[in-house]
Design a protein around this motif. Sequence first.
Motif, PDB file in Angstrom:
ATOM      1  N   MET A 153       0.848  -1.195   0.000  1.00 57.03           N
ATOM      2  CA  MET A 153       0.000   0.000   0.000  1.00 57.03           C
ATOM      3  C   MET A 153       0.885   1.247   0.000  1.00 57.03           C
ATOM      4  SD  MET A 153      -3.143   1.065   0.115  1.00 57.03           S
ATOM      5  CE  MET A 153      -3.975   2.643   0.429  1.00 57.03           C
ATOM      6  N   PRO A 154       0.593   2.243  -0.865  1.00 58.67           N
ATOM      7  CA  PRO A 154       1.400   3.473  -0.895  1.00 58.67           C
ATOM      8  C   PRO A 154       1.356   4.219   0.439  1.00 58.67           C
ATOM      9  CG  PRO A 154       0.007   3.298  -2.850  1.00 58.67           C
ATOM     10  CD  PRO A 154      -0.445   2.236  -1.909  1.00 58.67           C
ATOM     11  N   ARG A 155       2.463   4.897   0.736  1.00 59.54           N
ATOM     12  CA  ARG A 155       2.544   5.675   1.974  1.00 59.54           C
ATOM     13  C   ARG A 155       2.723   7.163   1.708  1.00 59.54           C
ATOM     14  NH1 ARG A 155       6.948   3.246   5.843  1.00 59.54           N
ATOM     15  NH2 ARG A 155       5.941   4.785   7.206  1.00 59.54           N
ATOM     16  N   THR A 156       3.209   7.529   0.519  1.00 55.74           N
ATOM     17  CA  THR A 156       3.417   8.927   0.176  1.00 55.74           C
ATOM     18  C   THR A 156       2.843   9.185  -1.212  1.00 55.74           C
ATOM     19  OG1 THR A 156       5.540   8.599  -0.948  1.00 55.74           O
ATOM     20  CG2 THR A 156       5.591   8.851   1.462  1.00 55.74           C
ATOM     21  N   ILE A 157       2.793  10.459  -1.593  1.00 56.44           N
ATOM     22  CA  ILE A 157       2.258  10.796  -2.916  1.00 56.44           C
ATOM     23  C   ILE A 157       3.160  10.261  -4.021  1.00 56.44           C
ATOM     24  CG2 ILE A 157       3.407  13.041  -3.098  1.00 56.44           C
ATOM     25  CD1 ILE A 157      -0.185  12.106  -4.241  1.00 56.44           C
ATOM     26  N   ASN A 207      12.961  -1.384  -6.070  1.00 56.40           N
ATOM     27  CA  ASN A 207      13.458  -1.068  -4.740  1.00 56.40           C
ATOM     28  C   ASN A 207      12.566  -0.013  -4.084  1.00 56.40           C
ATOM     29  OD1 ASN A 207      16.136  -2.574  -4.758  1.00 56.40           O
ATOM     30  ND2 ASN A 207      16.321  -1.335  -6.606  1.00 56.40           N
ATOM     31  N   ALA A 208      12.658   0.093  -2.781  1.00 52.87           N
ATOM     32  CA  ALA A 208      11.795   1.011  -2.040  1.00 52.87           C
ATOM     33  C   ALA A 208      11.991   2.459  -2.468  1.00 52.87           C
ATOM     34  CB  ALA A 208      12.054   0.873  -0.535  1.00 52.87           C
ATOM     35  N   TRP A 209      13.200   2.806  -2.917  1.00 45.31           N
ATOM     36  CA  TRP A 209      13.496   4.191  -3.276  1.00 45.31           C
ATOM     37  C   TRP A 209      13.147   4.538  -4.714  1.00 45.31           C
ATOM     38  CZ3 TRP A 209      16.861   3.563  -7.169  1.00 45.31           C
ATOM     39  CH2 TRP A 209      17.681   2.434  -7.144  1.00 45.31           C
ATOM     40  N   GLU A 210      12.677   3.581  -5.491  1.00 45.73           N
ATOM     41  CA  GLU A 210      12.328   3.850  -6.885  1.00 45.73           C
ATOM     42  C   GLU A 210      10.873   4.278  -6.986  1.00 45.73           C
ATOM     43  OE1 GLU A 210      14.616   1.287  -9.984  1.00 45.73           O
ATOM     44  OE2 GLU A 210      14.026  -0.069  -8.367  1.00 45.73           O
ATOM     45  N   GLY A 211      10.657   5.525  -7.332  1.00 43.63           N
ATOM     46  CA  GLY A 211       9.309   6.075  -7.382  1.00 43.63           C
ATOM     47  C   GLY A 211       8.691   6.021  -8.762  1.00 43.63           C
ATOM     48  N   GLY A 212       7.762   6.938  -9.005  1.00 41.31           N
ATOM     49  CA  GLY A 212       7.021   6.950 -10.252  1.00 41.31           C
ATOM     50  C   GLY A 212       7.840   7.366 -11.454  1.00 41.31           C
ATOM     51  N   SER A 213       9.064   7.840 -11.218  1.00 39.67           N
ATOM     52  CA  SER A 213       9.924   8.269 -12.325  1.00 39.67           C
ATOM     53  C   SER A 213      10.915   7.197 -12.752  1.00 39.67           C
ATOM     54  CB  SER A 213      10.698   9.534 -11.918  1.00 39.67           C
ATOM     55  OG  SER A 213       9.832  10.566 -11.534  1.00 39.67           O
TER      56      SER A 213
END
Length: 377
Positions: A247-251, A323-329
Amino acid sequence: MADADSRRRRAALPLPETVALVLQGGGALGSYQAGVIEALGEAQIDVGWVAGISIGAVNAAIFAGNPPERRCERLKAFWDTATSALPSFPILSGDAAREMLHEWSASSVAVTGVPGFFSPRFVPPMFALPGTPDALSFYDSAPLKATLDSLIDWDLVNNGPVRLSVGAVDVESGNFRYFDTSEGPLDARHIMASGALPPGLPPIEIDGRWYWDGGIVSNTPLIHVLDHQNAPMLVFQVDLFAAAAEMPRTILDVVAREKEIRFSSRTRAISNERMKLRQERQAIRKLLAKLPPELRDDPDVAALRSAADELPVSLVHLIYRANAWEGGSRDFEFSARSMREHWLAGRAAVNETMANAELVASDIIDGKTAAFDLTHR
């Protein structure tokens, strides 16, 4: 080295007549597929059909357009060029710091483009003359044509031993189309069309029609491969977006999760639907085999038997899990460090799969249809 060779021999698969490699779209994540290709080659798995969408089409074309001994060299040349603008930054401690650097790197790509791939237009599209190529995208993909032509032997693509299929979408009709070397020659335009994701990249004209990225309709060419199967088949499906995640935690997590669902859901849905259909056909064949002799030649029974007839397929999923640090970009973060990490992750996925290859091998030997995700976590 001897130990590694021994492990590969013990894990070797009894290959069916056709081995296919199916490559999903996913931009910068495509170096994961390059790692998969390298490891499959080391495992001596001879791929005879490669199909791709978007960045998967680029990797697929480089694969088909080079002899086995040069494929990894050419893939490395492409990915080294694409990531050359962003150095291998030092690893920062903590996921939050790494994510900030990751997003900064992606922002840099948005401003400057990707070497050998695409470059920003001098005049923004909203100020360009309507109907011109400049008005239809933020970036110019002309650099990609030069890159592809320098890395790919198109004569080998069209006349060599590896079949190539790439998917794109007709801009005006909205219809999906596959370009396949079994039906006609392919060149750089077909690969560029498969990866022409709007509004970033412009549509590509082929024979009077204009095409966009195939991922708009379906981000996997699996259905094309299964629909044209003509022999027992082993399929390695390389997905760059995982269907399941926390589940997402941040935008930023929300942006990443939306993209994962959008680009992975059709892939998983297609896989599940096709495997379910095959199970139903298998049940029909079992039932028909139980009919008394006087019914076996009935025209309706013959028609049903023909409709239920199919060849076995073993479908192996190789899925990149971010990985946890890989976001939408993550799909346009073209840094050298990320590229190398994705490449190594692709190699690791194949090695883990080959370590459990006896599960796949048993179904290949028995002629069964089955799907495997041997790297699930």
